[in-house]
Design an enzyme around this catalytic site. Structure first.
Site, short mmCIF file in Angstrom:
data_model
loop_
_atom_site.label_atom_id
_atom_site.label_comp_id
_atom_site.label_asym_id
_atom_site.label_seq_id
_atom_site.Cartn_x
_atom_site.Cartn_y
_atom_site.Cartn_z
N HIS A 22 40.46 73.41 35.79
CA HIS A 22 39.89 72.09 36.15
C HIS A 22 40.57 71.61 37.43
O HIS A 22 41.57 70.91 37.40
CB HIS A 22 40.09 71.08 35.02
CG HIS A 22 39.24 69.86 35.15
ND1 HIS A 22 38.22 69.56 34.28
CD2 HIS A 22 39.23 68.86 36.06
CE1 HIS A 22 37.63 68.43 34.64
NE2 HIS A 22 38.25 67.98 35.73
N HIS A 24 39.47 70.12 41.27
CA HIS A 24 38.39 69.62 42.14
C HIS A 24 38.70 69.91 43.60
O HIS A 24 39.77 69.55 44.10
CB HIS A 24 38.21 68.12 41.95
CG HIS A 24 37.52 67.75 40.68
ND1 HIS A 24 36.15 67.62 40.58
CD2 HIS A 24 38.00 67.48 39.43
CE1 HIS A 24 35.82 67.27 39.34
NE2 HIS A 24 36.93 67.19 38.62
N ASP A 26 37.33 68.56 46.31
CA ASP A 26 37.45 67.35 47.11
C ASP A 26 38.62 66.48 46.66
O ASP A 26 38.92 65.47 47.31
CB ASP A 26 36.15 66.54 47.08
CG ASP A 26 35.67 66.23 45.67
OD1 ASP A 26 36.15 66.86 44.72
OD2 ASP A 26 34.80 65.34 45.52
N GLY A 184 30.97 62.52 36.78
CA GLY A 184 30.55 61.17 37.10
C GLY A 184 30.70 60.23 35.92
O GLY A 184 31.31 60.58 34.90
N HIS A 211 32.32 67.21 31.90
CA HIS A 211 33.26 66.11 31.84
C HIS A 211 32.90 65.23 30.63
O HIS A 211 31.80 64.69 30.56
CB HIS A 211 33.18 65.26 33.11
CG HIS A 211 33.99 65.79 34.25
ND1 HIS A 211 33.64 66.93 34.95
CD2 HIS A 211 35.15 65.34 34.80
CE1 HIS A 211 34.55 67.15 35.90
NE2 HIS A 211 35.47 66.21 35.82
N GLU A 214 36.89 61.63 28.83
CA GLU A 214 37.84 61.13 29.83
C GLU A 214 37.66 59.62 29.98
O GLU A 214 38.58 58.84 29.77
CB GLU A 214 37.63 61.81 31.19
CG GLU A 214 38.59 61.29 32.27
CD GLU A 214 38.23 61.78 33.66
OE1 GLU A 214 39.12 61.72 34.52
OE2 GLU A 214 37.09 62.20 33.89
N ASP A 336 43.45 68.70 37.96
CA ASP A 336 42.33 67.80 38.25
C ASP A 336 42.22 67.59 39.76
O ASP A 336 41.43 68.26 40.41
CB ASP A 336 42.48 66.48 37.50
CG ASP A 336 41.17 65.70 37.43
OD1 ASP A 336 40.10 66.29 37.69
OD2 ASP A 336 41.20 64.50 37.10
#
Length: 407
Positions: A22, A24, A26, A184, A211, A214, A336
């Protein structure tokens, strides 16, 4: 003056081979890269040098709100709209994984968020694939550190592009796309809005991680595993809402004898938590990130107080990651967002060691969990398992050979 104690030597943790599921793209851009590209494209930043910018990201990510946390991404996304920038950032990310000791990493990102500069989603996927290949080659040649990086393509819950993203993922397996995700706002946007995309992924045998758990609780997790057919849960940390702490006498009176304390605390799982545990559905736990976004319940409140009275974890020692791991859930550890959370797999391992006493057998098991939960082919899983077993066998032997005072 009293001399301060020397800093612990965590080189052994830094050198451990790791797997990250996991991560990301960006959320892991280097601050200097952001500064460089922002100057070229005329994007205004909240800080003008890399050190100050790094501090700004960390400060603003520590908001205790997922919505505020996600606001920081407007600056990383702004510098990821040109082909050459995606190639550079993906290459640097692959190198970062290698420095972190990651042998295999699945890096997720949302192609639909990288088209503002005129790229198609297909062109963006091609650019990221090129960058990962360049970074992996550089890591092997210059650092002598092998790393394999694969893509997970994300659709956004609040948008209507999920089917196109799922189709893009299926069409680009040859470029290293191994899975599909929907990220999202969990609370506001149901997975029911993306049924067509999830059906398409299933029909084309594309693995899905979603996701869930969370920013929302059990309904989100149940929707992910039932409607979404998720093989993994992105975070999933709020599965603790389906855990009750009771006494042995209440849970299993027949187990109480003269030698067994009836008041001994035991964990009782609800149906959903038991399903997640018994089927070993992978939990992609990201502790540092969870603390920033209030995703995790306070360890000492879990199962003891009604959900509405449970406080949120504010420090690593109060995060439920160790409880979930030691209870037999298929826990894996990931960063993350390396930039926003100022973390890495190595950093998370060090914090697990410092706060919960995790040692190399735990890190071995966590890494095996990640291999098992990964979306790589089974033959590659067997090969990677062999590499890990050889490393840890040698490591364990070295520990036994240390003089007693050193060990």
């Amino acid at each position: 003056m009293t001399a301060s104690a020397p800093a612990p030597d965590y080189a052994w943790i830094e050198q451990l081979p790791k797997v990250s599921l996991h991560d990301h793209l960006d959320g892991g851009v280097h601050p200097q890269t952001i500064v460089d590209i922002a100057a070229e494209i005329g994007h205004a930043l909240p800080a003008q040098n890399a050190d100050d910018l790094k501090a700004w990201f960390e400060d603003n990510a520590n908001s205790r709100s997922l919505a505020s946390y996600l606001e920081t991404f407007k600056h990383t996304l702004a510098v990821m709209q040109r082909r050459e920038d995606l190639v550079r950032i993906a290459g640097e990310h692959a190198l970062e994984l290698a420095f972190d000791g990651v042998l295999y990493g699945e890096v997720r990102w949302a192609p639909e968020l990288h088209t503002a500069g005129g790229l198609s989603m297909e062109e963006a996927v091609e650019a990221v694939a090129e960058g990962f290949a360049q970074g992996a080659a550089m890591a092997s040649q210059r650092l002598r550190k092998p790393v394999m990086v694969r893509q997970i393509l994300c659709a956004m819950r609040q948008n209507n592009n999920s089917l196109a993203v799922a189709q893009l993922a299926v069409a680009n397996r040859a470029l290293g796309v191994v899975g599909f995700d929907i990220a999202g706002p969990e609370k506001e946007f149901s997975l029911q809005n993306h049924r067509e995309a999830l059906d398409y992924a299933t029909q084309h045998f594309l693995p899905v991680t979603l996701h869930a758990g969370e920013a929302a609780s059990l309904d989100s997790i149940q929707e992910a595993v039932i409607d979404g057919r998720a093989l993994r849960l992105g975070h999933g940390v709020q599965i603790t809402d389906d855990i009750t702490i009771t006494t042995l006498g209440e849970a299993n009176p027949e187990a109480v004898t003269e030698d067994v304390d009836a008041d001994q605390e035991v964990m009782k799982l609800g149906n959903l938590a038991a399903w997640i545990k018994d089927r070993q559905i992978t939990l992609e736990i990201c502790p540092c990130s969870n603390l920033q976004t209030d995703a995790a319940a306070l360890l000492t409140d879990i199962g003891r107080l009604p959900l509405e009275q449970q406080k949120r974890a504010r420090d690593y020692a109060s995060h439920p990651v160790a409880m979930l791991y030691r209870s037999g859930f298929a826990v894996t550890i990931s960063p993350d967002n390396r930039l926003m959370s100022s973390t890495s797999v190595t950093t998370e391992f060090i914090k697990l060691h410092e706060n919960f006493g995790f040692d190399w057998p735990d890190f071995f098991q966590l890494t095996l969990n990640a291999v098992d939960g990964s979306f790589m082919p089974v033959d590659q899983k067997h090969s990677l398992r062999g590499i890990l077993q050889d490393y840890y066998s040698t490591f364990a032997q070295a520990q036994e050979d240390l003089p007693e005072e050193s060990a």
